[in-house]
Design a protein around this motif. Structure first.
Motif: not given
Lengths: 168, 168
Positions: B104, B108, B111, B115, B130, B133-134, B137, B140, B143-144, B146-147, B150
């Motif tokens: 997922e 994402l 995509v 965009l 637009f 915001t993109i 995201i 975010f 970073q997610a 990479k984390s 780990t």
DNA sequence: CGATAGTTTCAATAACTATTGAAAGCTTAG
DNA sequence: CTAAGCTTTCAATAGTTATTGAAACTATCG
């Protein structure tokens, strides 16, 4: 890529991702549209842009407000209500974590607590395996519970910063 | 509480929790049953305990193996295949995170990357909102990503230990 | 090589969840 | 007060996803 095309793709991607996480597609699409729109939108705007019915729009807007992801906005001189989404993605993520924790992790913890003590001989392999597994899951969910609380309270820079330091 | 009752409740709780996370109920129930059973079970055992059909059992066992949560086990002298679940909840959680990330988060990210650049005047409020915001995201999810990597590589004690130290 | 035990597939069907749209309920302005 | 504009509800319906079960397939044994 044209803006209209990009918007449509974002809304559709967000919607189908949501269904994989047990979230209603329309709810995610409304959220997506509000996220990328700078000004507040009315229910009719949402209905038109997403081609959804009045009832569907209404129900999912309410759900989004309930999750704390969207706010009702009053525009002076207008009779209609307008809606605006929180744009800070870190806040959005924390809010979602907070709600799911409250709705799912906390009830799960209560159930696990009850399941912890089953009657029967502790030397029986079945009883032993059961209590051991439940105990381990509880330990895990207990730690998750605490960590998520911290995450919910955390400030973006502090959290990612510490995590990255910790990783290295 | 009697063992049988506790088992049944655990299986049913796990199953309904799963549906809230976009996971098939039967898949979760089979996993739950294998988690709390010390010895390997055959497909027929699973079918009987959970009152499910052969096809359903087969399909979901395969899916669990595919997710890396269950292993096929050969018992000498037996013609049938048996199944055994990984009991270490921390390993289970890491495995689930790993798979969902791959299925997922990574798509994402692809995509979102596409965009990121829309045609049009950057001073236009819609275009600006637009891309902003993109961009947020993406920051975010990056970073997610990479984390989570780990976390997937992490050893239990190290991870929770560091997190708790960090929290205090 | 059958015969038998076991496994997999998949079209039909059931179960579940989302969506519509019309009717009922509010709220405000005149 | 009441008509118009707007919001909410909910039973009916559509759409989606899960489950069954019988048939096809595969592996093993004597």
């Amino acid at each position: 890529m044209k803006l209209a095309e990009a918007k449509a793709q974002f809304i559709q991607t967000w919607g189908s991702l949501a269904t994989q996480w047990g979230i209603n597609k329309t709810m995610a699409q409304i959220h997506a549209l509000l996220l990328i729109t700078p000004n507040p939108l009315s229910q009719d705007d949402l209905m038109e842009e997403l081609s959804i019915s009045r009832g569907n729009a209404n129900m999912n807007i309410r759900e989004l407000i309930d999750w704390g992801l969207v706010d009702r906005v009053i525009i002076p001189g207008e009779r209609k209500e307008f809606f605006l989404a929180e744009k800070d993605i870190w806040k959005v993520a924390r809010q979602i974590v907070k709600e799911r924790k409250k709705r799912e992790l906390e009830p799960l913890n209560k159930v696990l607590e009850q399941l912890q003590d089953v009657e029967g001989d502790k030397r029986n392999a079945e009883v032993k395996a059961f209590t051991e597994t439940i105990g381990n899951i509880r330990k895990f969910t207990g730690q998750a519970d605490k960590s998520l609380d911290t995450l919910i309270r955390a400030d973006e820079n502090w959290f990612w910063g510490s995590l990255i330091k910790m990783i290295k």
